[in-house]
Design a protein around this motif. Structure first.
Motif, mmCIF file in Angstrom:
data_model
loop_
_atom_site.group_PDB
_atom_site.id
_atom_site.type_symbol
_atom_site.label_atom_id
_atom_site.label_comp_id
_atom_site.label_asym_id
_atom_site.label_seq_id
_atom_site.Cartn_x
_atom_site.Cartn_y
_atom_site.Cartn_z
ATOM 1 N N UNK A 72 0.824 -1.200 0.000
ATOM 2 C CA UNK A 72 0.000 0.000 0.000
ATOM 3 C C UNK A 72 0.857 1.248 0.000
ATOM 4 N N UNK A 75 2.355 1.779 -3.315
ATOM 5 C CA UNK A 75 1.406 2.345 -4.265
ATOM 6 C C UNK A 75 1.362 3.861 -4.128
ATOM 7 N N UNK A 135 7.734 -4.537 -8.190
ATOM 8 C CA UNK A 135 7.998 -5.599 -9.168
ATOM 9 C C UNK A 135 8.507 -6.838 -8.457
ATOM 10 N N UNK A 139 6.642 -10.645 -8.376
ATOM 11 C CA UNK A 139 7.167 -11.922 -8.866
ATOM 12 C C UNK A 139 7.477 -12.868 -7.734
ATOM 13 N N UNK A 142 4.696 -15.113 -6.174
ATOM 14 C CA UNK A 142 4.020 -16.072 -7.037
ATOM 15 C C UNK A 142 4.765 -17.373 -7.122
ATOM 16 N N UNK A 145 2.443 -20.280 -7.782
ATOM 17 C CA UNK A 145 1.435 -20.147 -8.840
ATOM 18 C C UNK A 145 0.080 -20.659 -8.418
ATOM 19 N N UNK A 148 -5.155 -16.632 -5.109
ATOM 20 C CA UNK A 148 -5.450 -15.354 -5.736
ATOM 21 C C UNK A 148 -4.237 -14.444 -5.610
ATOM 22 N N UNK A 149 -4.068 -13.643 -6.619
ATOM 23 C CA UNK A 149 -2.922 -12.746 -6.611
ATOM 24 C C UNK A 149 -3.324 -11.517 -5.843
ATOM 25 N N UNK A 152 -1.988 -6.550 -7.855
ATOM 26 C CA UNK A 152 -2.014 -6.564 -9.321
ATOM 27 C C UNK A 152 -0.634 -6.295 -9.888
ATOM 28 N N UNK A 153 -0.355 -6.987 -10.961
ATOM 29 C CA UNK A 153 0.967 -6.904 -11.522
ATOM 30 C C UNK A 153 1.177 -5.699 -12.389
ATOM 31 N N UNK A 154 0.089 -5.188 -12.856
ATOM 32 C CA UNK A 154 0.248 -4.365 -14.038
ATOM 33 C C UNK A 154 0.768 -2.980 -13.754
ATOM 34 N N UNK A 155 1.012 -2.685 -12.500
ATOM 35 C CA UNK A 155 1.530 -1.359 -12.199
ATOM 36 C C UNK A 155 2.893 -1.125 -12.798
ATOM 37 N N UNK A 156 3.493 -2.200 -13.219
ATOM 38 C CA UNK A 156 4.860 -2.058 -13.705
ATOM 39 C C UNK A 156 4.962 -1.043 -14.822
ATOM 40 N N UNK A 157 3.861 -0.852 -15.522
ATOM 41 C CA UNK A 157 3.982 0.082 -16.624
ATOM 42 C C UNK A 157 4.104 1.526 -16.150
ATOM 43 N N UNK B 108 6.400 -6.079 -17.720
ATOM 44 C CA UNK B 108 5.006 -6.341 -18.068
ATOM 45 C C UNK B 108 4.887 -7.674 -18.780
ATOM 46 N N UNK B 118 -0.510 -19.350 -15.072
ATOM 47 C CA UNK B 118 -1.590 -19.700 -14.134
ATOM 48 C C UNK B 118 -2.826 -20.205 -14.862
ATOM 49 N N UNK C 110 -9.769 -3.615 -8.930
ATOM 50 C CA UNK C 110 -8.814 -3.214 -9.964
ATOM 51 C C UNK C 110 -9.275 -1.990 -10.751
ATOM 52 N N UNK C 113 -6.908 0.871 -11.104
ATOM 53 C CA UNK C 113 -5.800 0.606 -12.022
ATOM 54 C C UNK C 113 -6.232 0.813 -13.459
ATOM 55 N N UNK C 150 -1.522 -3.390 -20.858
ATOM 56 C CA UNK C 150 -2.091 -3.672 -19.542
ATOM 57 C C UNK C 150 -3.618 -3.619 -19.590
#
Lengths: 162, 143, 506, 580
Positions: A72, A75, A135, A139, A142, A145, A148-149, A152-157, B108, B118, C110, C113, C150
């Motif tokens: 948090x 973020x 990041x 990773x 996980x 595998x 639930x994740x 969220x992974x997508x913040x990397x962008x 990404x 997964x 989400x 995001x 994304x």
């Protein structure tokens, strides 16, 4: 159980790491704040700063690192860094200059430039560090595998704005 | 032959890029594809770095004129009195940005691969393709 | 309208700052509100910019106060001002639409995001349009692309969306890398990254192989990014599996912005004479374009998922635009720009209406959507109008662009191309007609069709807004046509600059 | 304000308002909807009566000066005609409660009016396409599989016609700088065509030809009209082809080629009509034949001949819709209109039977509508020196009378009595038919009513001895032939299907060659259609093979495929640019 075993096995490394962490942090700050005089800057400093937490995570387990620096917080740091960067530009807009024209930040253009670069690089550094750590969290959480994740992974962008 | 070798820089770029491209085509493993992409991009970074290089140039750090004089007096050779020959820093700055972008792309991509693993249980592209087309066939059967 | 030079930079900074605010706020509703408000301001700014530029002004904004060749410069003339308005308006419309639509497609935690990604994507797209610096184009291109990957990966059919996003990522990154490489060669040849500056210096090194290589790589990179015929394959899956709001947004903006880069580079930076005279870019583009719009229209006929039909039709439409661009005449360029604008609105409207159907029925498979005209009359009516516009039926926007396209082809003496464009619009009749026929006349297979309600108002509002825009431009086509003509002449007169103002068309 | 009042309201506006009203009417108000469909033509007609000739409603589109309304004698006549047709068809369709059909038919008539008032090609094209789109709804709204298929074929053909018109118009506009509709001169020497302008005129000609049902393009008429709803068919037969006739008369009057085309059109459908079983299809073929008359007259191109063509169009709409309405009534009551399975309906539907006889007589009997207009065409043909053409038209007139005038009513209402017992047609249908019948007789007896509204001044009396006698002889002979052949069982029998039954074969002593000509011409035409359908099917399956969602072009490509295609483009572009 597993955690304790790991910790016991790597006792030497852990102790040394504890010594190293402040030094790396210090180095990161040096690279960060010395950036406008010599080699360095927000990108590099951010990565070095993040490496502290990654090292911590590797040695002490990611779960403990998460307690130190919660996702948090990451973020919010990430966003604040970006806001600091963009905000500096906006402040210079309000002061009558062009966007990111640091000269107008202070009455003396040279120290204005100085502080402008300083805050912008700080923003970059914070964002890069936060993104790097998140990041790592993504990773490392996980490994199995399954389940639930949580994050969220997508913040990397986000770091493409740095 | 010698003329060709004079462009060793560009040859290296071509080899690196094509190696990356080849990996992307030849390997079905998604991670290897990402690695290939990364190598491909590295070729381009290398190209940019090569652009900025000036023969006998030094690092582009701004020195006080006084200091230049002194160092010129000390070193005496190599550097002319009032000017220093330095490499063009701009491509390096540019490529720093491009590297960051590359890192973001890679992160990404890897994140997507994790998700794909997964969901599909595989990161081989032909497997994924097979699973997808099977899925379509099942849908058709249902109809 | 009131205009200030700083507006140009605010267009990029606003969404860039709104994105982290969304991340901090984290609530779905609040971040939507932030996105919406910032987008609304952007629309106003862009319209003010447009009204300023259309008077013959060229906006040049020096970032950080550094003068142009050294620092980054924002450069806005007719073509970008128009596209900035188009992109921001489409973004606003889809954003209004997205509030309801993502409820069913993306998990609540989400959402923030999603909006952050959206705003970053918008930042990237607007940045591409605004900047006058070649390298900056690449950076913004990657910002928008990364956020697109994304956003696509958030798609409803999660599994395929991931793969679609991954494939797009690989191909898109290669495309961007090629562009980067090409820009590198240009830099090597001219020693500058400012686009106007490159344009000035290129004639000095015209015969240079470096320039040719740079030219080729930029061409290829942009072909990928615009989803031109043989390298189109990232597009159908991306559009099909992305969340419906995202595919509506992308369909209207992503390829159009890449087309803008194309125009900017080959008409402005390299110059029309060099691109189409010395290097015969037209000869590369035209065959690909013609094969593209023909084959892709045929493929669209046979698809069963409506989103896929629309995606293939998008590729076909890009073929039209490229055919128009490759004429390298004022009429051709005008036709291309008109079609870029009109198609952006039409395609977005089509995707939004499919999204509405998806929202209520959960499927976009033609075979399962028989007779839904009864339960969702407004949505279907909008789809039909937009579909007619896509076909190019008179009194719709599509007709205006088809008209100019064909006139331009005939003026260039390309009778065959004109005939083929007409032939492939017959194909459009088939693939749109097929869907419309199912909507209106087939009996429904799925049970409980009668119970399904019309889509919520907040989804219909942007849909009908876009429809009205496209019908209005169809009936009174002069607005779009004048804008396009203006920007086409500006592009063709290399470097119009402030000392060479072009007359006010409005 | 006064200026506003004196500006004519485009009739399309009324029809659109009507369509919108019907569209938003509550579901239960069916009678109101029907009332609107009847009332709109009346209102619009009254407004039309105030019109002066001239051009109004200029507007700018795409850099061209366009004219929405260009009213002169020719267009006004067609406008009156369409209003009348819409009114009759509206009454005929009073009982239905299908909003789609009602809206479509109103818009259909509206766009036809738009087309005849169009002052330039672009406006014409817009309405041309609207006509196609709205009329296809009339076929689709029968909602059967067969009607769906034929509507799709219909749509493709109609849109093709629109596309041709559009391309031609575009090219003409480019060459001349104006899009105003003018008289065009067709370069009939195909080998000397080398300018875009000639090509453009040919394209426009073909576009009109398709809409008009030129030979080889005629199949949509026989294909689609019988598939339309009983009520929709009345609108269809009255309008689409007449718009094409109007357009031909406007631009191609006096083109010699049209005489030849018209003669072929007038003659060949008779063969098909005689053999056809579906009585509505019989009528569809006879429409083609009648249009042939008009096309001939336009080809002759004198003022009088144009008058004849227009008058024929006017009458044709009335009597053909009368016949079609009677068949529609049968279709409504019996459920089909196959000549082989109907007979003796006059006992159950006497009024319909009588009215349909009036319609049949109106084709070319003196004292009925058809005669007074066809006589003009005949005499103009003679005057222009087309003696063979005149003979052929005479033959066609008799043939049409035989094929549709006698055959359709006979097989439906008379002939061997069968057990069919149905109700008389609904009142509204009878009313519509009566109105049409009244018009038929009135025009036949007082031709000056019609002559007074023709576009060119006319001084003509159809009732001179030669005309009447020639015509009557022919008609009596054909009538006599029909009766005699039928009594002797020599008339080609009404077959349930196209498979010839051994049972019927030996009875076919009707001049064998004649029969064979009929049979083989139809057979060869059918096999031509079959072959082309097969070819189209093969192409479609071939395309589908590569482009359906699982095939090469339709499915998602793997990254390898994408990259390989990219590599090809890369090599192509590099090689291309580098080789220069």
């Amino acid at each position: 159980m597993l955690k304790r075993n790991v910790q016991q096995r790597h006792r030497v490394v852990q102790v040394i790491t504890k010594f190293l962490i402040p030094m790396i942090l210090l180095f990161a700050f040096y690279v960060q704040f010395h950036g406008d005089f010599g080699a360095g800057g927000g990108f590099q400093a951010g990565v070095i700063f993040a490496s502290v937490f990654i090292l911590h995570g590797l040695i002490f387990g990611e779960a403990r690192t998460r307690l130190v620096l919660t996702p948090n917080a990451l973020r919010i740091l990430m966003s604040l860094g970006l806001l600091l960067y963009a905000g500096t530009g906006v402040v210079s807009l309000f002061l009558g200059g062009n966007y990111l024209d640091y000269s107008v930040l202070l009455s003396d253009p040279i120290s204005g430039q100085h502080w402008g670069i300083f805050s912008v690089e700080l923003g970059v550094g914070i964002t890069v560090a936060a993104v790097m750590v998140s990041l790592f969290y993504c990773f490392s959480s996980k490994r199995n595998f399954v389940g639930h994740i949580s994050h969220p992974i997508s913040e990397s962008e986000l770091d493409s704005d740095g | 032959m010698v003329e060709w070798l004079a462009f060793y820089n560009d040859w290296a770029v071509i080899v690196i890029m094509m190696a990356g491209f080849y990996i992307m085509i030849a390997r079905y493993n998604l991670v290897k594809k990402i690695i290939g992409l990364s190598i491909f991009q590295t070729g381009i970074f290398y190209f940019y770095v090569g652009l900025g290089k000036v023969d006998n140039g030094t690092a582009p750090i701004f020195l006080e004129p006084k200091v230049i004089d002194e160092s010129a007096a000390n070193v005496a050779s190599g550097i002319a009195e009032q000017t220093i020959l330095y490499s063009n820093p701009l491509p390096h700055v540019l490529i720093l940005t491009a590297i960051v972008v590359g890192v973001a792309t890679m992160a990404l991509g890897l994140a997507l691969i994790v998700r794909i693993y997964e969901k599909y249980g595989s990161i081989e592209e032909d497997d994924i393709q097979a699973i997808d087309s099977q899925f379509i066939c099942q849908l058709d059967d249902k109809k | 309208m009131f205009f200030n030079n700083h507006f140009s930079v605010l267009l990029v900074v606003l969404p860039l700052m709104a994105a982290p605010i969304c991340v901090i706020l984290r609530s779905s509703k609040a971040s939507w509100l932030v996105a919406l408000i910032s987008n609304l301001v952007i629309v106003l700014l862009s319209l003010s910019l447009l009204s300023h530029v259309i008077n013959g002004n060229v906006v040049r904004y020096e970032l950080g106060g550094w003068a142009a060749p050294t620092g980054i410069e924002y450069y806005i003339d007719g073509i970008n001002a128009i596209l900035i308005s188009v992109v921001s308006i489409i973004s606003l419309a889809t954003l209004v639409y997205s509030k309801q639509s993502i409820r069913k497609e993306i998990a609540q935690p989400r959402h923030y995001l999603f909006y952050a990604g959206w705003l970053l994507c918008l930042t990237g797209l607007l940045g591409i349009l605004i900047t006058g610096d070649a390298f900056n184009v690449f950076v913004f291109l990657e910002i928008s692309s990364l956020s697109m990957y994304m956003l696509i990966a958030l798609g409803r059919e999660r599994r395929q969306a991931l793969v679609a996003a991954f494939r797009y990522l690989i191909l898109g990154s290669i495309g961007a890398s090629f562009i980067l490489l090409g820009i590198g060669f240009l830099y090597a040849a001219t020693g500058t990254l400012n686009m106007s500056d490159i344009a000035e210096r290129l004639p000095l090194v015209n015969g240079s192989r470096t320039v040719i290589v740079g030219f080729s790589f930029i061409t290829i990179g942009l072909l990928i990014k615009t989803a031109m015929f043989p390298v189109f394959s990232w597009l159908p899956n991306a559009y099909q599996f992305a969340p419906s709001a995202v595919s509506s947004f992308l369909a209207g903006t992503a390829t159009k912005v890449s087309l803008y880069i194309f125009l900017r580079f080959f008409y402005h930076v390299f110059g029309t004479d060099y691109s189409f005279g010395n290097l015969l870019l037209g000869n590369i583009l035209l065959p690909l374009a013609v094969v593209g719009f023909f084959v892709m229209s045929v493929v669209a006929v046979f698809q069963t998922d409506i989103r896929r039909v629309l995606a293939y039709s998008s590729i076909a439409q890009i073929g039209y635009i490229f055919a128009a661009i490759s004429m390298a005449t004022e009429q051709g360029l005008t036709a291309g720009i008109i079609h870029i604008i009109n198609h952006a609105f039409i395609k977005t409207a089509l995707f939004i209406s499919v999204g509405c159907i998806l929202y209520r029925y959960g499927t976009a498979n033609i075979n399962q959507l028989g007779g839904i005209m009864k339960s969702m009359p407004w949505t279907c009516a909008a789809f039909i109008i937009a579909g007619l516009s896509l076909i190019g039926v008179p009194l719709t926007a599509g007709f205006v662009s088809k008209w100019y396209l064909i006139s331009a082809a005939i003026d260039s003496g390309w009778w065959l191309i004109a005939a083929m464009i007409l032939m492939s619009s017959l194909m459009a009749i088939i693939y749109i007609g097929r869907i419309v026929e199912v909507f209106c006349f087939k009996n429904s297979e799925a049970e409980g069709v009668a119970k399904v309600k019309e889509a919520p108002f907040s989804m219909l509002l942007p849909l009908w807004f876009l429809i009205i825009v496209s019908v209005y431009t169809g009936i009174n086509g002069d607005v779009v046509v004048d804008l396009a003509k203006f920007s086409a002449t500006q592009l063709l007169d290399n470097l119009p600059g402030l000392n060479n103002p072009v007359g006010n068309p409005l | 304000m006064s200026e506003l009042l004196s500006t004519p309201v485009h009739p399309l506006v009324f029809f659109m308002i009507g369509a919108i009203l019907i569209g938003f009417l509550p579901a239960k108000r069916d009678k109101v909807a029907s009332l609107i469909t009847v009332a709109i033509p009346v209102v619009s007609f009254i407004s039309l009566l105030q019109w002066q000739q001239g051009s109004f409603g200029f507007y700018q589109l795409l850099g061209l000066e366009l004219t929405l309304i260009k009213a002169d004698g020719l267009s006004l006549l067609f406008a009156y005609l369409f209003h009348l047709a819409a009114f009759i068809a509206g009454i005929y369709a009073f009982h239905i409660n299908d909003r789609l059909q009602q809206v479509a038919s109103l818009l259909y008539v509206g766009s036809a009016l738009g087309a005849v008032f169009a002052g330039d090609w672009i406006t014409l094209f817009i309405f041309w396409e609207l006509l196609a789109l709205t009329s296809v709804m009339l076929i689709l709204s029968r909602r059967t599989e067969a009607s769906y298929r034929s509507s799709m074929r219909y749509l493709v053909i109609q849109v093709l016609s629109g596309v041709l018109l559009f391309s031609g118009a575009l090219m003409v506009a480019h060459q001349t700088g104006t899009a105003a509709i003018t008289t065009l001169i067709l370069n009939t020497d195909i080998f000397s065509i080398n300018t875009g302008y000639d090509v453009a005129i040919w394209l426009i000609f073909l576009a009109y030809g398709i809409k008009c049902g030129f030979p080889l393009f005629h199949s949509w008429i026989a294909d689609a009209y019988p598939q339309a709803t009983p009520t929709g068919a009345i609108f269809l037969i009255s309008i689409t082809t007449k718009v094409a006739i109007y357009a031909l008369a406007r631009s191609f009057a006096g083109t010699d080629l049209l005489v030849t085309i018209g003669l072929v059109m007038a003659c060949f459908p008779i063969l098909f009509a005689i053999l056809e079983n579906d009585l509505r299809r019989v009528l569809a073929y006879s429409i083609i034949s009648q249009i042939g008359f008009m096309v001939c007259a336009i080809g002759v191109g004198t003022e009088m001949a144009i008058n004849g063509a227009v008058a024929t169009a006017f009458n044709h709409v009335i009597y053909k819709s009368l016949l079609m309405m009677s068949m529609g009534a049968v279709l409504l009551r019996v459920g089909h209109v196959n000549g082989s399975d109907l007979a003796g309906l006059y006992r159950s539907m006497p009024k319909t039977a009588i009215l349909s006889i009036v319609g049949a007589l109106s084709i070319s009997t003196p004292l009925f509508a058809g005669f007074v207009s066809k006589a003009i065409i005949m005499s103009e043909m003679l005057k222009a020196g087309y003696t063979t053409g005149w003979l052929l038209l005479l033959f066609a007139a008799a043939g049409v009378f035989l094929a549709s005038g006698i055959k359709a009513p006979f097989f439906a209402f008379f002939g061997k009595s069968s057990d069919l017992r149905v109700k008389e047609a609904p009142t509204n249908m009878l009313l519509a038919m009566s109105i049409a019948a009244v018009f038929c007789v009135a025009i036949g007896v007082f031709p000056s009513i019609l002559y007074s509204i023709l576009p060119h001044p006319i001084d003509y009396s159809p009732y001179d001895v030669t005309h009447v006698v020639t015509q009557l002889q022919l008609l009596f002979f054909s009538g006599f032939a029909f009766v005699w052949l039928n009594r002797k069982n020599l008339y080609p029998p009404e077959l349930r299907s196209r498979n010839l039954d051994i049972d019927w074969f030996y009875r076919k002593l009707f001049p064998k060659n004649w029969e064979r000509v009929c049979y083989f011409s139809q057979l060869s035409y059918q096999s031509f259609v079959l072959m082309s359908t097969k070819m189209i099917n093969r192409v479609v399956t071939g395309l589908a093979k590569y482009s359906h969602p699982d095939a090469v072009l339709g499915r998602a490509w793997s990254i390898n495929g994408m990259l390989l295609s990219l590599l090809c483009v890369l090599l192509f572009v590099l090689f291309f640019n580098y080789s220069q």
